[in-house]
Enzyme design. Structure first.
Site, PDB file in Angstrom:
ATOM      1  N   TYR A   1      66.633  96.238  58.270  1.00  0.00           N
ATOM      2  CA  TYR A   1      66.122  96.336  56.889  1.00  0.00           C
ATOM      3  C   TYR A   1      64.589  96.235  56.896  1.00  0.00           C
ATOM      4  O   TYR A   1      63.895  97.020  56.254  1.00  0.00           O
ATOM      5  CB  TYR A   1      66.736  95.189  56.075  1.00  0.00           C
ATOM      6  CG  TYR A   1      66.207  95.027  54.678  1.00  0.00           C
ATOM      7  CD1 TYR A   1      66.677  95.835  53.649  1.00  0.00           C
ATOM      8  CD2 TYR A   1      65.262  94.053  54.371  1.00  0.00           C
ATOM      9  CE1 TYR A   1      66.209  95.682  52.354  1.00  0.00           C
ATOM     10  CE2 TYR A   1      64.791  93.888  53.086  1.00  0.00           C
ATOM     11  CZ  TYR A   1      65.264  94.701  52.073  1.00  0.00           C
ATOM     12  OH  TYR A   1      64.793  94.540  50.792  1.00  0.00           O
TER      13      TYR A   1
ATOM     14  N   LEU B   1      68.070  94.077  39.517  1.00  0.00           N
ATOM     15  CA  LEU B   1      67.467  92.756  39.277  1.00  0.00           C
ATOM     16  C   LEU B   1      66.060  92.849  38.677  1.00  0.00           C
ATOM     17  O   LEU B   1      65.767  92.214  37.660  1.00  0.00           O
ATOM     18  CB  LEU B   1      67.439  91.999  40.624  1.00  0.00           C
ATOM     19  CG  LEU B   1      66.796  90.629  40.665  1.00  0.00           C
ATOM     20  CD1 LEU B   1      67.512  89.646  39.753  1.00  0.00           C
ATOM     21  CD2 LEU B   1      66.801  90.086  42.101  1.00  0.00           C
TER      22      LEU B   1
ATOM     23  N   GLY C   1      66.722 101.023  37.890  1.00  0.00           N
ATOM     24  CA  GLY C   1      66.426 100.539  36.534  1.00  0.00           C
ATOM     25  C   GLY C   1      67.451  99.569  35.968  1.00  0.00           C
ATOM     26  O   GLY C   1      67.157  98.851  35.010  1.00  0.00           O
TER      27      GLY C   1
ATOM     28  N   ASN D   1      61.214  85.872  47.634  1.00  0.00           N
ATOM     29  CA  ASN D   1      62.636  85.870  47.246  1.00  0.00           C
ATOM     30  C   ASN D   1      62.799  85.937  45.725  1.00  0.00           C
ATOM     31  O   ASN D   1      62.495  84.964  45.033  1.00  0.00           O
ATOM     32  CB  ASN D   1      63.325  84.615  47.775  1.00  0.00           C
ATOM     33  CG  ASN D   1      63.513  84.650  49.287  1.00  0.00           C
ATOM     34  OD1 ASN D   1      62.548  84.830  50.039  1.00  0.00           O
ATOM     35  ND2 ASN D   1      64.743  84.501  49.742  1.00  0.00           N
TER      36      ASN D   1
ATOM     37  N   HIS E   1      72.205  87.244  47.784  1.00  0.00           N
ATOM     38  CA  HIS E   1      71.137  86.326  48.177  1.00  0.00           C
ATOM     39  C   HIS E   1      71.528  84.900  47.808  1.00  0.00           C
ATOM     40  O   HIS E   1      72.478  84.683  47.052  1.00  0.00           O
ATOM     41  CB  HIS E   1      69.822  86.717  47.485  1.00  0.00           C
ATOM     42  CG  HIS E   1      69.205  87.937  48.079  1.00  0.00           C
ATOM     43  ND1 HIS E   1      69.092  89.128  47.390  1.00  0.00           N
ATOM     44  CD2 HIS E   1      68.692  88.163  49.313  1.00  0.00           C
ATOM     45  CE1 HIS E   1      68.531  90.021  48.179  1.00  0.00           C
ATOM     46  NE2 HIS E   1      68.271  89.476  49.344  1.00  0.00           N
TER      47      HIS E   1
ATOM     48  N   ARG F   1      61.805  78.523  51.028  1.00  0.00           N
ATOM     49  CA  ARG F   1      61.591  79.868  50.485  1.00  0.00           C
ATOM     50  C   ARG F   1      60.684  79.779  49.262  1.00  0.00           C
ATOM     51  O   ARG F   1      60.603  78.739  48.610  1.00  0.00           O
ATOM     52  CB  ARG F   1      62.921  80.499  50.039  1.00  0.00           C
ATOM     53  CG  ARG F   1      63.915  80.802  51.149  1.00  0.00           C
ATOM     54  CD  ARG F   1      63.464  81.965  52.023  1.00  0.00           C
ATOM     55  NE  ARG F   1      64.438  82.307  53.045  1.00  0.00           N
ATOM     56  CZ  ARG F   1      64.478  81.773  54.263  1.00  0.00           C
ATOM     57  NH1 ARG F   1      63.600  80.852  54.625  1.00  0.00           N
ATOM     58  NH2 ARG F   1      65.388  82.153  55.146  1.00  0.00           N
TER      59      ARG F   1
ATOM     60  N   GLY G   1      64.355  96.037  38.058  1.00  0.00           N
ATOM     61  CA  GLY G   1      64.252  97.211  37.183  1.00  0.00           C
ATOM     62  C   GLY G   1      64.724  96.921  35.765  1.00  0.00           C
ATOM     63  O   GLY G   1      64.126  97.415  34.795  1.00  0.00           O
TER      64      GLY G   1
ATOM     65  N   PRO H   1      57.252  91.385  47.020  1.00  0.00           N
ATOM     66  CA  PRO H   1      57.658  90.146  46.357  1.00  0.00           C
ATOM     67  C   PRO H   1      58.358  89.221  47.356  1.00  0.00           C
ATOM     68  O   PRO H   1      58.978  89.689  48.304  1.00  0.00           O
ATOM     69  CB  PRO H   1      58.653  90.621  45.286  1.00  0.00           C
ATOM     70  CG  PRO H   1      59.155  91.930  45.760  1.00  0.00           C
ATOM     71  CD  PRO H   1      58.145  92.506  46.715  1.00  0.00           C
TER      72      PRO H   1
ATOM     73  N   ASP I   1      70.922  79.933  59.269  1.00  0.00           N
ATOM     74  CA  ASP I   1      69.812  79.436  58.448  1.00  0.00           C
ATOM     75  C   ASP I   1      68.829  80.559  58.109  1.00  0.00           C
ATOM     76  O   ASP I   1      68.029  80.440  57.202  1.00  0.00           O
ATOM     77  CB  ASP I   1      69.032  78.365  59.232  1.00  0.00           C
ATOM     78  CG  ASP I   1      69.388  76.950  58.785  1.00  0.00           C
ATOM     79  OD1 ASP I   1      69.995  76.792  57.712  1.00  0.00           O
ATOM     80  OD2 ASP I   1      69.040  76.006  59.521  1.00  0.00           O
TER      81      ASP I   1
HETATM   82  P1  GDP Z   1      66.500  85.422  53.216  1.00  0.00           P
HETATM   83  O1  GDP Z   1      65.257  84.844  52.632  1.00  0.00           O
HETATM   84  O2  GDP Z   1      66.357  86.863  53.541  1.00  0.00           O
HETATM   85  O3  GDP Z   1      66.987  84.619  54.389  1.00  0.00           O
HETATM   86  O4  GDP Z   1      67.578  85.433  52.063  1.00  0.00           O
HETATM   87  P2  GDP Z   1      68.829  84.636  51.524  1.00  0.00           P
HETATM   88  O5  GDP Z   1      68.778  84.752  50.060  1.00  0.00           O
HETATM   89  O6  GDP Z   1      70.039  85.165  52.207  1.00  0.00           O
HETATM   90  O7  GDP Z   1      68.616  83.086  51.850  1.00  0.00           O
HETATM   91  C1  GDP Z   1      69.066  82.573  53.025  1.00  0.00           C
HETATM   92  C2  GDP Z   1      68.942  81.049  53.122  1.00  0.00           C
HETATM   93  O8  GDP Z   1      69.816  80.408  52.182  1.00  0.00           O
HETATM   94  C3  GDP Z   1      69.428  80.654  54.509  1.00  0.00           C
HETATM   95  O9  GDP Z   1      68.738  79.480  54.916  1.00  0.00           O
HETATM   96  C4  GDP Z   1      70.899  80.350  54.263  1.00  0.00           C
HETATM   97  O10 GDP Z   1      71.428  79.479  55.249  1.00  0.00           O
HETATM   98  C5  GDP Z   1      70.833  79.684  52.886  1.00  0.00           C
HETATM   99  N1  GDP Z   1      72.096  79.781  52.130  1.00  0.00           N
HETATM  100  C6  GDP Z   1      72.866  78.727  51.735  1.00  0.00           C
HETATM  101  N2  GDP Z   1      73.971  79.127  51.112  1.00  0.00           N
HETATM  102  C7  GDP Z   1      73.907  80.490  51.067  1.00  0.00           C
HETATM  103  C8  GDP Z   1      74.773  81.494  50.536  1.00  0.00           C
HETATM  104  O11 GDP Z   1      75.816  81.215  49.952  1.00  0.00           O
HETATM  105  N3  GDP Z   1      74.374  82.792  50.656  1.00  0.00           N
HETATM  106  C9  GDP Z   1      73.197  83.132  51.285  1.00  0.00           C
HETATM  107  N4  GDP Z   1      72.842  84.420  51.366  1.00  0.00           N
HETATM  108  N5  GDP Z   1      72.381  82.207  51.826  1.00  0.00           N
HETATM  109  C10 GDP Z   1      72.726  80.902  51.726  1.00  0.00           C
END
Ligand code: GDP
Length: 300
Positions: free
Chosen positions: A124, A11, A8, A153, A167, A196, A13, A151, A256
Protein backbone atom coordinates in the site's frame (compact mmCIF):
# COMPACT_ATOMS: atom_id res chain seq x y z
CA UNK A 1 -14.38 26.25 -10.16
CA UNK A 2 -15.90 22.82 -10.98
CA UNK A 3 -14.43 20.53 -8.33
CA UNK A 4 -14.80 16.75 -8.55
CA UNK A 5 -14.35 14.69 -5.40
CA UNK A 6 -13.49 11.00 -5.82
CA UNK A 7 -14.50 8.82 -2.88
CA UNK A 8 -17.27 11.34 -2.24
CA UNK A 9 -19.26 8.99 -0.03
CA UNK A 10 -16.23 7.87 1.99
CA UNK A 11 -14.73 8.92 5.30
CA UNK A 12 -13.19 12.21 4.10
CA UNK A 13 -15.13 12.76 0.86
CA UNK A 14 -18.49 12.74 2.64
CA UNK A 15 -17.30 15.67 4.80
CA UNK A 16 -16.57 17.85 1.74
CA UNK A 17 -19.41 20.32 1.67
CA UNK A 18 -19.12 21.00 -2.05
CA UNK A 19 -18.02 19.34 -5.24
CA UNK A 20 -19.34 16.88 -7.78
CA UNK A 21 -19.33 13.40 -6.30
CA UNK A 22 -19.58 10.56 -8.82
CA UNK A 23 -20.49 7.23 -7.20
CA UNK A 24 -18.18 4.23 -7.26
CA UNK A 25 -21.00 2.04 -8.54
CA UNK A 26 -21.08 4.20 -11.69
CA UNK A 27 -17.31 4.52 -12.24
CA UNK A 28 -14.66 1.97 -11.31
CA UNK A 29 -11.57 4.14 -10.87
CA UNK A 30 -9.23 1.18 -11.35
CA UNK A 31 -10.48 1.11 -14.96
CA UNK A 32 -8.99 3.76 -17.24
CA UNK A 33 -12.05 3.49 -19.53
CA UNK A 34 -14.32 4.45 -16.63
CA UNK A 35 -12.03 7.29 -15.58
CA UNK A 36 -12.13 8.74 -19.13
CA UNK A 37 -15.92 8.40 -19.11
CA UNK A 38 -16.14 10.11 -15.71
CA UNK A 39 -14.01 13.00 -16.95
CA UNK A 40 -16.19 13.44 -20.04
CA UNK A 41 -19.36 13.35 -17.95
CA UNK A 42 -18.20 15.81 -15.26
CA UNK A 43 -15.61 18.04 -16.99
CA UNK A 44 -13.92 19.09 -13.73
CA UNK A 45 -11.43 21.95 -13.38
CA UNK A 46 -10.09 20.56 -10.11
CA UNK A 47 -10.03 17.08 -8.57
CA UNK A 48 -9.82 16.13 -4.92
CA UNK A 49 -8.83 12.48 -5.08
CA UNK A 50 -9.77 10.84 -1.78
CA UNK A 51 -10.77 7.45 -3.22
CA UNK A 52 -8.48 4.56 -2.30
CA UNK A 53 -8.54 0.99 -1.17
CA UNK A 54 -7.84 1.41 2.54
CA UNK A 55 -7.88 -0.74 5.63
CA UNK A 56 -6.18 -1.38 8.93
CA UNK A 57 -3.10 -3.40 9.71
CA UNK A 58 -5.09 -6.69 9.44
CA UNK A 59 -6.48 -6.00 5.96
CA UNK A 60 -3.10 -4.77 4.70
CA UNK A 61 -1.45 -8.00 5.77
CA UNK A 62 -4.21 -10.28 4.39
CA UNK A 63 -4.77 -8.58 1.01
CA UNK A 64 -1.40 -7.09 -0.05
CA UNK A 65 -2.03 -7.60 -3.78
CA UNK A 66 -5.42 -5.85 -3.71
CA UNK A 67 -3.99 -2.90 -1.79
CA UNK A 68 -1.08 -2.54 -4.20
CA UNK A 69 -3.01 -3.02 -7.47
CA UNK A 70 -6.14 -1.01 -6.75
CA UNK A 71 -4.26 2.01 -5.45
CA UNK A 72 -1.66 1.97 -8.23
CA UNK A 73 -4.34 1.71 -10.92
CA UNK A 74 -6.69 4.30 -9.41
CA UNK A 75 -3.98 6.87 -8.81
CA UNK A 76 -2.24 6.52 -12.14
CA UNK A 77 -5.58 6.65 -14.00
CA UNK A 78 -6.71 9.78 -12.16
CA UNK A 79 -3.39 11.61 -12.50
CA UNK A 80 -2.87 10.78 -16.17
CA UNK A 81 -6.44 11.45 -17.30
CA UNK A 82 -6.56 14.69 -15.26
CA UNK A 83 -3.50 15.91 -17.14
CA UNK A 84 -4.91 14.87 -20.54
CA UNK A 85 -8.15 16.73 -19.88
CA UNK A 86 -6.35 19.87 -18.70
CA UNK A 87 -7.54 19.67 -15.09
CA UNK A 88 -5.89 22.64 -13.38
CA UNK A 89 -5.64 21.46 -9.81
CA UNK A 90 -5.37 17.97 -8.38
CA UNK A 91 -4.99 17.04 -4.73
CA UNK A 92 -4.13 13.40 -4.06
CA UNK A 93 -4.28 11.72 -0.64
CA UNK A 94 -1.33 9.74 0.62
CA UNK A 95 -0.99 8.39 4.15
CA UNK A 96 1.69 8.50 6.83
CA UNK A 97 2.47 4.85 6.19
CA UNK A 98 4.34 6.06 3.08
CA UNK A 99 7.18 7.09 5.37
CA UNK A 100 10.21 4.87 6.03
CA UNK A 101 10.02 2.57 9.02
CA UNK A 102 13.54 3.47 10.09
CA UNK A 103 13.64 7.26 10.09
CA UNK A 104 14.49 10.13 12.40
CA UNK A 105 11.28 11.53 13.93
CA UNK A 106 9.32 13.69 13.54
CA UNK A 107 8.18 12.87 10.01
CA UNK A 108 8.18 15.76 7.61
CA UNK A 109 7.53 16.30 3.93
CA UNK A 110 11.17 15.73 2.94
CA UNK A 111 11.48 12.22 4.39
CA UNK A 112 9.08 10.17 2.26
CA UNK A 113 11.66 8.29 0.22
CA UNK A 114 14.48 7.89 2.73
CA UNK A 115 14.07 4.12 3.22
CA UNK A 116 11.61 1.20 2.95
CA UNK A 117 8.19 1.50 4.61
CA UNK A 118 7.06 -0.80 7.46
CA UNK A 119 6.61 -4.43 6.24
CA UNK A 120 3.00 -4.62 7.47
CA UNK A 121 1.71 -2.27 4.78
CA UNK A 122 4.55 -1.90 2.28
CA UNK A 123 2.52 -2.72 -0.88
CA UNK A 124 0.00 0.00 0.00
CA UNK A 125 2.75 2.42 1.01
CA UNK A 126 4.71 1.95 -2.22
CA UNK A 127 1.56 2.42 -4.31
CA UNK A 128 0.92 5.71 -2.49
CA UNK A 129 4.55 6.82 -2.82
CA UNK A 130 4.26 6.23 -6.56
CA UNK A 131 1.29 8.61 -6.72
CA UNK A 132 3.48 11.45 -5.51
CA UNK A 133 6.38 10.35 -7.70
CA UNK A 134 4.04 10.47 -10.69
CA UNK A 135 2.63 13.85 -9.67
CA UNK A 136 6.11 15.34 -9.38
CA UNK A 137 7.08 13.88 -12.77
CA UNK A 138 3.97 15.36 -14.44
CA UNK A 139 4.54 18.72 -12.77
CA UNK A 140 8.08 18.76 -14.10
CA UNK A 141 7.43 17.54 -17.63
CA UNK A 142 3.94 18.91 -18.27
CA UNK A 143 3.93 21.94 -16.04
CA UNK A 144 0.87 20.86 -14.06
CA UNK A 145 0.40 22.15 -10.50
CA UNK A 146 -0.71 19.00 -8.72
CA UNK A 147 0.17 18.03 -5.15
CA UNK A 148 -0.33 15.36 -2.49
CA UNK A 149 -1.50 15.66 1.08
CA UNK A 150 -0.54 13.23 3.82
CA UNK A 151 -3.11 12.95 6.59
CA UNK A 152 -2.21 10.94 9.70
CA UNK A 153 -4.71 8.35 11.08
CA UNK A 154 -8.14 9.69 10.05
CA UNK A 155 -11.34 8.70 11.87
CA UNK A 156 -14.92 9.97 11.80
CA UNK A 157 -18.58 9.02 11.35
CA UNK A 158 -18.65 7.75 7.79
CA UNK A 159 -16.00 5.07 8.27
CA UNK A 160 -15.89 1.33 7.59
CA UNK A 161 -16.58 -0.51 10.86
CA UNK A 162 -15.57 -4.03 9.73
CA UNK A 163 -14.36 -6.04 12.73
CA UNK A 164 -11.28 -7.51 11.05
CA UNK A 165 -10.39 -5.15 8.21
CA UNK A 166 -11.19 -1.68 9.55
CA UNK A 167 -8.81 0.83 11.09
CA UNK A 168 -8.37 0.76 14.83
CA UNK A 169 -10.97 3.36 15.93
CA UNK A 170 -13.96 2.07 13.92
CA UNK A 171 -13.00 -1.57 14.66
CA UNK A 172 -12.83 -0.84 18.38
CA UNK A 173 -16.11 1.10 18.38
CA UNK A 174 -17.79 -1.92 16.81
CA UNK A 175 -16.08 -4.34 19.21
CA UNK A 176 -17.00 -2.36 22.35
CA UNK A 177 -20.59 -2.05 21.10
CA UNK A 178 -20.84 -5.85 20.67
CA UNK A 179 -19.02 -6.63 23.94
CA UNK A 180 -21.45 -4.38 25.77
CA UNK A 181 -24.47 -5.95 24.10
CA UNK A 182 -23.28 -9.50 24.75
CA UNK A 183 -21.83 -8.69 28.18
CA UNK A 184 -18.40 -10.10 27.26
CA UNK A 185 -14.83 -8.88 27.78
CA UNK A 186 -13.20 -6.66 25.17
CA UNK A 187 -10.27 -8.08 23.20
CA UNK A 188 -7.93 -5.45 21.75
CA UNK A 189 -5.23 -6.30 19.21
CA UNK A 190 -1.61 -5.85 20.24
CA UNK A 191 -0.05 -4.37 23.36
CA UNK A 192 -1.94 -1.06 23.39
CA UNK A 193 1.42 0.73 23.50
CA UNK A 194 1.73 2.00 19.91
CA UNK A 195 1.18 5.72 19.45
CA UNK A 196 -0.79 7.36 16.67
CA UNK A 197 -1.85 10.88 15.68
CA UNK A 198 -5.57 10.74 15.03
CA UNK A 199 -7.38 13.45 13.10
CA UNK A 200 -11.12 13.94 12.65
CA UNK A 201 -12.39 13.47 9.08
CA UNK A 202 -14.17 16.84 8.99
CA UNK A 203 -10.94 18.63 9.97
CA UNK A 204 -9.15 16.92 7.07
CA UNK A 205 -11.91 18.00 4.65
CA UNK A 206 -11.82 21.61 5.87
CA UNK A 207 -8.03 21.78 5.71
CA UNK A 208 -8.11 20.36 2.17
CA UNK A 209 -10.46 23.17 1.12
CA UNK A 210 -8.08 25.73 2.60
CA UNK A 211 -5.18 24.16 0.69
CA UNK A 212 -7.15 24.14 -2.54
CA UNK A 213 -7.66 27.87 -2.06
CA UNK A 214 -4.27 28.93 -0.73
CA UNK A 215 -1.51 26.50 -1.64
CA UNK A 216 0.55 27.49 -4.68
CA UNK A 217 3.36 24.92 -4.52
CA UNK A 218 3.68 21.22 -5.34
CA UNK A 219 5.52 19.79 -2.35
CA UNK A 220 3.33 17.32 -0.37
CA UNK A 221 1.70 18.68 2.80
CA UNK A 222 1.29 16.66 6.01
CA UNK A 223 -2.18 17.16 7.55
CA UNK A 224 -1.88 16.40 11.25
CA UNK A 225 -2.47 17.63 14.76
CA UNK A 226 1.07 16.52 15.74
CA UNK A 227 -0.50 15.14 18.92
CA UNK A 228 0.23 11.50 19.80
CA UNK A 229 -1.99 9.20 21.86
CA UNK A 230 -1.57 5.51 22.69
CA UNK A 231 -3.95 2.81 21.48
CA UNK A 232 -4.61 2.12 25.19
CA UNK A 233 -5.85 5.71 25.69
CA UNK A 234 -8.12 5.34 22.66
CA UNK A 235 -9.55 2.10 24.06
CA UNK A 236 -10.19 3.75 27.43
CA UNK A 237 -11.90 6.79 25.91
CA UNK A 238 -14.16 4.64 23.71
CA UNK A 239 -15.02 2.39 26.69
CA UNK A 240 -15.76 5.47 28.78
CA UNK A 241 -18.14 6.95 26.16
CA UNK A 242 -19.95 3.58 25.92
CA UNK A 243 -19.85 3.25 29.72
CA UNK A 244 -18.32 -0.21 29.19
CA UNK A 245 -17.17 -1.75 32.48
CA UNK A 246 -16.06 -5.31 31.63
CA UNK A 247 -12.44 -6.42 31.35
CA UNK A 248 -10.11 -5.16 28.60
CA UNK A 249 -7.69 -7.81 27.31
CA UNK A 250 -4.69 -6.92 25.13
CA UNK A 251 -4.05 -9.81 22.71
CA UNK A 252 -0.33 -9.58 22.00
CA UNK A 253 -0.51 -12.41 19.45
CA UNK A 254 -2.05 -9.79 17.12
CA UNK A 255 0.17 -7.26 15.29
CA UNK A 256 1.11 -3.93 16.88
CA UNK A 257 2.10 -2.48 13.50
CA UNK A 258 4.53 0.41 13.60
CA UNK A 259 5.34 1.61 17.13
CA UNK A 260 4.88 5.30 16.39
CA UNK A 261 4.94 7.78 13.51
CA UNK A 262 4.93 11.29 14.99
CA UNK A 263 4.73 14.07 12.40
CA UNK A 264 5.62 17.71 12.16
CA UNK A 265 2.70 19.92 11.09
CA UNK A 266 4.68 23.16 10.87
CA UNK A 267 4.58 23.29 7.06
CA UNK A 268 0.77 23.01 7.14
CA UNK A 269 0.58 25.80 9.72
CA UNK A 270 2.82 28.01 7.60
CA UNK A 271 0.27 27.69 4.78
CA UNK A 272 -3.09 27.85 6.56
CA UNK A 273 -2.19 29.47 9.90
CA UNK A 274 -3.63 28.15 13.15
CA UNK A 275 -6.44 25.63 12.90
CA UNK A 276 -8.88 24.67 15.64
CA UNK A 277 -8.72 20.85 15.57
CA UNK A 278 -11.67 18.85 16.88
CA UNK A 279 -10.71 17.28 20.23
CA UNK A 280 -10.39 13.50 20.27
CA UNK A 281 -13.13 13.21 22.88
CA UNK A 282 -15.60 15.29 20.82
CA UNK A 283 -14.70 13.52 17.59
CA UNK A 284 -15.12 10.08 19.17
CA UNK A 285 -18.39 11.08 20.79
CA UNK A 286 -19.83 12.25 17.45
CA UNK A 287 -18.53 9.14 15.67
CA UNK A 288 -20.03 6.78 18.26
CA UNK A 289 -23.38 8.59 18.21
CA UNK A 290 -23.45 8.24 14.42
CA UNK A 291 -22.45 4.56 14.65
CA UNK A 292 -25.20 3.71 17.14
CA UNK A 293 -27.87 5.65 15.29
CA UNK A 294 -27.02 4.12 11.90
CA UNK A 295 -25.94 0.63 12.98
CA UNK A 296 -28.07 -1.11 10.37
CA UNK A 297 -26.80 0.87 7.40
CA UNK A 298 -23.13 1.69 8.14
CA UNK A 299 -20.34 -0.12 6.30
CA UNK A 300 -19.28 -3.07 8.41
P1 GDP B 1 -1.97 1.77 11.21
O1 GDP B 1 -1.68 3.13 11.76
O2 GDP B 1 -1.79 1.71 9.74
O3 GDP B 1 -1.19 0.71 11.93
O4 GDP B 1 -3.52 1.55 11.38
P2 GDP B 1 -4.58 0.82 12.30
O5 GDP B 1 -5.76 1.70 12.32
O6 GDP B 1 -4.76 -0.56 11.79
O7 GDP B 1 -4.01 0.81 13.80
C1 GDP B 1 -3.25 -0.23 14.23
C2 GDP B 1 -2.93 -0.18 15.72
O8 GDP B 1 -4.12 -0.36 16.51
C3 GDP B 1 -2.02 -1.37 16.02
O9 GDP B 1 -1.17 -1.04 17.10
C4 GDP B 1 -3.02 -2.44 16.44
O10 GDP B 1 -2.42 -3.44 17.24
C5 GDP B 1 -4.03 -1.60 17.22
N1 GDP B 1 -5.38 -2.21 17.28
C6 GDP B 1 -6.01 -2.62 18.41
N2 GDP B 1 -7.19 -3.17 18.15
C7 GDP B 1 -7.35 -3.09 16.79
C8 GDP B 1 -8.39 -3.50 15.90
O11 GDP B 1 -9.42 -4.03 16.30
N3 GDP B 1 -8.21 -3.24 14.57
C9 GDP B 1 -7.07 -2.63 14.10
N4 GDP B 1 -6.95 -2.39 12.79
N5 GDP B 1 -6.06 -2.27 14.92
C10 GDP B 1 -6.19 -2.50 16.24
Amino acid sequence: MRVLVTGGSGLIGSEMKYGLKPRSKDYDLTSIVDVYRMMLDYKPEAIIHTAARVGGVGANMNYPADFCRDNLFMNSNIIDVAYRYGVKKLICYLSTCVFPDDVIYPLNEDKIHLGPPHFSNAPYAYAKRMADTMIQAYNKQYNTAYFSVIPTNVYGPNDNYHLENAHVIPALIHKVYLAKQNNTDLVVWGSGKPLREFIFSRDVAQITSLLLEKYEHTKPVIISTSYEVSIKEIVETICDIFNFKNRIIFDTSKPDGQYRKPSDNSYLKQIIGDFQFTSLRDGLQETITHFEKNYNTIRK
